[in-house]
Design a protein around this motif. Structure first.
Motif, mmCIF file in Angstrom:
data_model
loop_
_atom_site.group_PDB
_atom_site.id
_atom_site.type_symbol
_atom_site.label_atom_id
_atom_site.label_comp_id
_atom_site.label_asym_id
_atom_site.label_seq_id
_atom_site.Cartn_x
_atom_site.Cartn_y
_atom_site.Cartn_z
ATOM 1 N N SER A 13 81.876 84.995 -30.793
ATOM 2 C CA SER A 13 82.132 84.214 -32.013
ATOM 3 C C SER A 13 82.677 85.179 -33.066
ATOM 4 C CB SER A 13 80.830 83.553 -32.481
ATOM 5 O OG SER A 13 81.036 82.743 -33.609
ATOM 6 N N PRO A 14 83.965 85.561 -32.939
ATOM 7 C CA PRO A 14 84.516 86.656 -33.743
ATOM 8 C C PRO A 14 84.334 86.514 -35.249
ATOM 9 C CG PRO A 14 86.065 86.031 -32.031
ATOM 10 C CD PRO A 14 84.966 85.010 -32.011
ATOM 11 N N GLN A 15 84.389 85.281 -35.759
ATOM 12 C CA GLN A 15 84.277 85.102 -37.209
ATOM 13 C C GLN A 15 82.858 85.344 -37.716
ATOM 14 O OE1 GLN A 15 87.159 84.906 -38.522
ATOM 15 N NE2 GLN A 15 88.185 84.467 -36.581
ATOM 16 N N GLU A 46 82.474 91.976 -29.255
ATOM 17 C CA GLU A 46 82.118 92.354 -27.894
ATOM 18 C C GLU A 46 83.369 92.777 -27.119
ATOM 19 O OE1 GLU A 46 78.254 89.379 -27.438
ATOM 20 O OE2 GLU A 46 80.158 88.804 -26.504
ATOM 21 N N TRP A 47 83.181 93.725 -26.207
ATOM 22 C CA TRP A 47 84.287 94.332 -25.464
ATOM 23 C C TRP A 47 84.670 93.448 -24.278
ATOM 24 C CZ3 TRP A 47 86.482 98.774 -27.372
ATOM 25 C CH2 TRP A 47 87.429 99.418 -26.568
ATOM 26 N N GLY A 52 76.585 90.908 -25.681
ATOM 27 C CA GLY A 52 75.285 91.180 -26.271
ATOM 28 C C GLY A 52 74.181 90.336 -25.668
ATOM 29 N N PRO A 53 72.922 90.667 -25.944
ATOM 30 C CA PRO A 53 71.786 89.923 -25.386
ATOM 31 C C PRO A 53 71.832 88.448 -25.779
ATOM 32 C CG PRO A 53 71.051 91.978 -26.397
ATOM 33 C CD PRO A 53 72.484 91.797 -26.789
ATOM 34 N N HIS A 75 75.740 86.088 -30.753
ATOM 35 C CA HIS A 75 74.670 86.130 -29.757
ATOM 36 C C HIS A 75 73.398 86.662 -30.409
ATOM 37 C CE1 HIS A 75 77.551 86.210 -26.076
ATOM 38 N NE2 HIS A 75 76.907 85.064 -26.116
ATOM 39 N N ASP A 76 72.285 85.973 -30.169
ATOM 40 C CA ASP A 76 71.030 86.370 -30.833
ATOM 41 C C ASP A 76 69.841 86.178 -29.915
ATOM 42 O OD1 ASP A 76 71.029 83.623 -30.834
ATOM 43 O OD2 ASP A 76 70.728 83.384 -32.984
ATOM 44 N N GLY A 77 69.980 86.685 -28.679
ATOM 45 C CA GLY A 77 68.854 86.621 -27.755
ATOM 46 C C GLY A 77 68.504 85.185 -27.395
#
Length: 355
Positions: A135-137, A143-144, A230-231, A344-346
């Motif tokens: 979610s780039p914004q 993320e790569w 990310g997680p 991303h937030d787990g």
């Protein structure tokens, strides 16, 4: 592209990667020698290899006989304990698996101007788009990863008419084979919840809008500074993942703050439970956090199929469980939109569904 034109600043990288549709693949192709600031994670969010528990591993299940009571038991127990398992002897030919990973490399090996035709918002078809990160914004650090995402509509040839020719046939071939595996998996998992009917309404709720991604993680000069992904937990019913031979997927361990590597196994598929199935099962099955690390040596691909409900599907804890529901009834499109409105937030997304 000459070194003088390689984007370096935070804003220039964002514009080049996100706004102009070049993605991280275009940035790597430009000749960067180090991870740009836009991709550097705060130290406390970086992957710590000392947290990897090497002696633990997720279950590998031979599903050559889906009706075998031991197979059913293994799948349901793994779904409750780990939320992840791998399956072998699932019936999809190895050549079909190799074709789809080769097709991913072929698409991301195209020149930038050919790839960017499919960038989200500019794609010639509503059923395929290219995107980058998650979610780039909303993200502090990107993320790569780039990914080409397809909405699969069985039997609708028109829906795939404008897909990229370099990978269209391979995606369709794989999805047709995988659909059989997905139905078998869901029927087994439903048996574990005392649900006997896998009728059209149930299929609409559990697998009405499947989506397949070709994920691409180009070589990263400083992989310890960034994240491939990310997680997070998936919001799908289940996810069916094909890894290449490079590896990089880690699953949250049972002990707090530990991680388990999911090793690539030739011909195997990684299965994980998504939030939808955790909610439907009222926590009998677990949707588990996982993450992907970047790689310095090779370009990596993976192919997840997100087995999603139809957008209008309403889901919640099944009455067959006989237990007090701990989640409310939700429309999948509402849950989907909430998930993609933030980084991303787990496991935090599932809190949105709690009563």
């Amino acid at each position: 592209m000459s070194s003088s034109t390689i984007p370096n600043s935070f804003d220039d990288v964002t514009d080049f990667v996100v706004n102009r549709g070049n993605g991280i693949t275009g940035l790597v192709d430009s000749g960067i020698q180090k991870v740009p600031e836009r991709y550097i994670l705060p130290p406390q969010q970086r992957f710590d290899l000392t947290k990897v528990v090497s002696q633990d591993s997720i279950l590998i299940i031979d599903v050559s006989n889906w009706d075998d009571p031991e197979v059913i038991k293994s799948i349901c127990e793994a779904s409750g304990k780990w939320g992840f398992f791998q399956i072998i002897n699932h019936g999809i030919p190895l050549q079909v698996l190799e074709n789809i990973t080769d097709a991913a490399h072929s698409f991301f090996g195209l020149p930038n101007e050919q790839r960017s035709k499919y960038y989200k918002g500019a794609s010639p078809s509503e059923t395929v788009f290219l995107a980058t990160s998650f979610s780039p914004q909303a993200e502090v650090a990107l993320e790569w990863r780039d990914y080409l995402s397809f909405q699969y509509i069985p039997g609708n040839d028109q829906a795939s008419a404008l897909w990229p020719p370099v990978c269209k046939d391979e995606v369709l071939e794989y999805m047709k084979k995988a659909e059989i595996v997905i139905k078998n998996l869901l029927q087994v998992l439903l048996k574990g919840l005392n649900v006997k009917d896998f009728d059209r309404d149930t299929q609409h709720t559990l697998m009405g809008s499947p989506r397949i991604n070709l994920n691409y993680y180009p070589k990263c000069p400083n992989p310890q500074l960034t994240a491939g992904v990310g997680p997070h937990s998936d919001i799908s019913t289940i996810t069916v993942l094909l890894q290449d031979d490079i590896g990089g997927l880690y699953v949250r361990g049972i002990e707090d703050d530990t991680w388990i590597h999911v090793p690539p196994i030739k011909g195997a598929l990684v299965i994980n439970i998504g939030d939808v199935l955790q909610i439907i099962s009222n926590d009998k099955y677990k949707s588990i956090e996982h993450r992907v690390v970047a790689n310095k040596i090779k370009n990596r691909v993976s192919v997840p199929i997100f087995v999603n409900p139809a957008p209008d599907a309403v889901f919640g804890p099944l009455p067959e469980s006989g237990e007090i529901p701990i989640y409310k009834q939700l429309v999948f499109s509402d849950y989907f939109n909430f998930y993609f409105s933030k980084p991303h937030d787990g496991k935090k997304t599932i809190d949105y569904a709690r009563i």
